[in-house]
Design a protein around this motif. Sequence first.
Motif, mmCIF file in Angstrom:
data_model
loop_
_atom_site.group_PDB
_atom_site.id
_atom_site.type_symbol
_atom_site.label_atom_id
_atom_site.label_comp_id
_atom_site.label_asym_id
_atom_site.label_seq_id
_atom_site.Cartn_x
_atom_site.Cartn_y
_atom_site.Cartn_z
ATOM 1 N N ALA A 90 0.829 -1.213 0.000
ATOM 2 C CA ALA A 90 0.000 0.000 0.000
ATOM 3 C C ALA A 90 0.860 1.259 0.000
ATOM 4 N N LYS A 91 2.046 1.200 0.599
ATOM 5 C CA LYS A 91 2.919 2.374 0.614
ATOM 6 C C LYS A 91 3.483 2.687 -0.772
ATOM 7 N N SER A 92 3.487 1.702 -1.666
ATOM 8 C CA SER A 92 3.985 1.909 -3.030
ATOM 9 C C SER A 92 2.877 1.894 -4.064
ATOM 10 N N GLY A 93 1.631 1.782 -3.644
ATOM 11 C CA GLY A 93 0.522 1.763 -4.593
ATOM 12 C C GLY A 93 0.417 0.476 -5.386
ATOM 13 N N ILE A 94 0.945 -0.624 -4.852
ATOM 14 C CA ILE A 94 0.925 -1.908 -5.548
ATOM 15 C C ILE A 94 -0.330 -2.671 -5.146
ATOM 16 N N PRO A 95 -1.166 -3.061 -6.077
ATOM 17 C CA PRO A 95 -2.366 -3.836 -5.715
ATOM 18 C C PRO A 95 -2.010 -5.273 -5.360
ATOM 19 N N VAL A 96 -2.705 -5.804 -4.358
ATOM 20 C CA VAL A 96 -2.556 -7.201 -3.935
ATOM 21 C C VAL A 96 -3.863 -7.907 -4.258
ATOM 22 N N ILE A 97 -3.793 -8.903 -5.123
ATOM 23 C CA ILE A 97 -4.982 -9.596 -5.633
ATOM 24 C C ILE A 97 -5.007 -11.002 -5.064
ATOM 25 N N LYS A 98 -6.201 -11.471 -4.723
ATOM 26 C CA LYS A 98 -6.379 -12.833 -4.228
ATOM 27 C C LYS A 98 -7.278 -13.593 -5.181
ATOM 28 N N VAL A 99 -6.855 -14.797 -5.542
ATOM 29 C CA VAL A 99 -7.576 -15.606 -6.523
ATOM 30 C C VAL A 99 -7.992 -16.927 -5.885
ATOM 31 N N ASN A 100 -8.846 -17.635 -6.592
ATOM 32 C CA ASN A 100 -9.323 -18.939 -6.133
ATOM 33 C C ASN A 100 -8.173 -19.955 -6.182
ATOM 34 N N PRO A 101 -7.885 -20.644 -5.070
ATOM 35 C CA PRO A 101 -6.740 -21.568 -5.074
ATOM 36 C C PRO A 101 -7.041 -22.936 -5.671
ATOM 37 N N ARG A 102 -8.210 -23.156 -6.177
ATOM 38 C CA ARG A 102 -8.594 -24.487 -6.635
ATOM 39 C C ARG A 102 -7.757 -24.918 -7.840
ATOM 40 N N HIS A 103 -7.103 -26.054 -7.722
ATOM 41 C CA HIS A 103 -6.332 -26.716 -8.798
ATOM 42 C C HIS A 103 -5.133 -25.892 -9.270
ATOM 43 N N THR A 104 -4.636 -24.947 -8.474
ATOM 44 C CA THR A 104 -3.461 -24.194 -8.913
ATOM 45 C C THR A 104 -2.209 -25.064 -8.970
ATOM 46 N N SER A 105 -2.170 -26.130 -8.177
ATOM 47 C CA SER A 105 -0.997 -27.004 -8.180
ATOM 48 C C SER A 105 -1.144 -28.177 -9.141
ATOM 49 N N GLN A 106 -2.315 -28.354 -9.765
ATOM 50 C CA GLN A 106 -2.550 -29.493 -10.657
ATOM 51 C C GLN A 106 -2.789 -29.068 -12.098
ATOM 52 N N GLU A 107 -2.813 -27.781 -12.367
ATOM 53 C CA GLU A 107 -3.102 -27.296 -13.717
ATOM 54 C C GLU A 107 -1.812 -27.049 -14.490
ATOM 55 N N CYS A 108 -1.814 -27.440 -15.743
ATOM 56 C CA CYS A 108 -0.668 -27.188 -16.614
ATOM 57 C C CYS A 108 -0.802 -25.796 -17.218
ATOM 58 N N PRO A 109 0.188 -24.918 -17.060
ATOM 59 C CA PRO A 109 0.077 -23.580 -17.633
ATOM 60 C C PRO A 109 0.190 -23.548 -19.150
ATOM 61 N N LYS A 110 0.633 -24.647 -19.758
ATOM 62 C CA LYS A 110 0.768 -24.700 -21.213
ATOM 63 C C LYS A 110 -0.543 -25.102 -21.877
ATOM 64 N N CYS A 111 -1.058 -26.258 -21.509
ATOM 65 C CA CYS A 111 -2.270 -26.772 -22.159
ATOM 66 C C CYS A 111 -3.497 -26.689 -21.256
ATOM 67 N N HIS A 112 -3.297 -26.223 -20.016
ATOM 68 C CA HIS A 112 -4.389 -26.044 -19.048
ATOM 69 C C HIS A 112 -5.097 -27.376 -18.722
ATOM 70 N N TYR A 113 -4.381 -28.468 -18.826
ATOM 71 C CA TYR A 113 -4.938 -29.764 -18.443
ATOM 72 C C TYR A 113 -4.822 -29.917 -16.927
#
Length: 449
Positions: free
Chosen positions: A367-390
Amino acid sequence: MQLGYVYKLKPNSQQEATMMQWLDMLMAQYNYLLRDRNDSYEQVRSPKMGNYCDLRSHGQACPLTCSVSKSSSLGYPWKKSQKNPRRSPYEIQSSTLPILKKQRPWYKKIHSTVLQQMLRQLDVAFSKFFKGEARYPKPKRRSRYRSFKYAPGQVKLDNNRIYLPGIGWMGFYNSRPIPDGFAIKSVTVRKKSRGWFVSIQIEDKSVPLPPVKTVNEIRPNHVKGCDLGIRKLVSTSDGQTIANPANTNKFKCQARRLKLRQRAASRKKKGSNNRKKSFGRVASLHEKLANKRSAYHWEVAKQLTDGTDALVFEDLNIKGMKSRCKPKPNESGGYDRNGQSAKRGLNRVIADAAWGELVRKVEVVAAKSGIPVIKVNPRHTSQECPKCHYISADNRDGEKFVCTECGYHDDADLNGGVNIRNRGLKQLGIDPIQLPSERGKVTPMEITT
């Protein structure tokens, strides 16, 4: 801009005895007013016979003076000439403080604003309960009620001395001078295992916080996705990892020392001075570990915000992750093993990592630098492939990630950071950027072998 500084006090024996006496009286009054609200709540929910105000005899049969409802009446209903205005529960209970000082003169020693701030504390507890942010308030124990607060404009500072109304002047370790132009907003005195501390909140309205960066100002390649873990405290999408201090030998030695001190304290005779001293040493070591963890978190927060336009975290339900396993009843009337004994170790390391405290510190620094902090749904973040999204549970094998569909492989925590970053970019309305390298490209033969 608001800042908070903490200093260690140097009270004499008389001042320390006065503050301890204040804490006992404030705790007693807090619990009494809490019981008053509880009785009122029960009276409204299920009225009992005889608990009412008799308008004919002008006798008050109901002992309640407050209500937990957001708008309630104050005044005697049998006085026709008096208006019966709608007031908050805080105003209702605050009007009883003069009566309290008449019936119990020793409460006159406590400064009036300290009593009012105690009422504010109770009111905030109920407000959080009605908003769904906390459980129903419970009575305070002496070990849990360790602070009192002054209203703005009551406390004075003079170099390395501080004036607390009702207690007097006392010295403190002025380890961090207050910047020019900042005014004292509130002061909280707190009892800890290593002594008395004062938390001072200061404010300067002429120094505004920098504005939060807009979507047009955020560069996609300067957005970090942060995956929180146990072996590695933070793994970012740009390939950086931050170690968890709980895994170091020094921390393990201190944890072992803490366990030995707890074991020795539990063997002391209950009610003895030796038992009190032993648990004092346990509390001192707890505080020492907490201070080291907090200092490390501030360093991590500074490291994460440097050169970053936005930070993305998982919206973890930490409380649910540490909840007890459901019991498994069997046909014989007993219970089968549900894995709770094995889960105790996981709960302990999650608590040692203190993910929630880390994210809160990151939000303060960002907040002191004006940087936004975003929170997303953690579901399947460790099981999803960032290339093919499988998405498949077979993609994750310990700390390794190997996509069974396209062959992409990477460190599992770093892969989670990439997925978290991509979800954060989508939430901002920005197209996720491509992976910076081809390190995850493998052949099907390497997967099978």
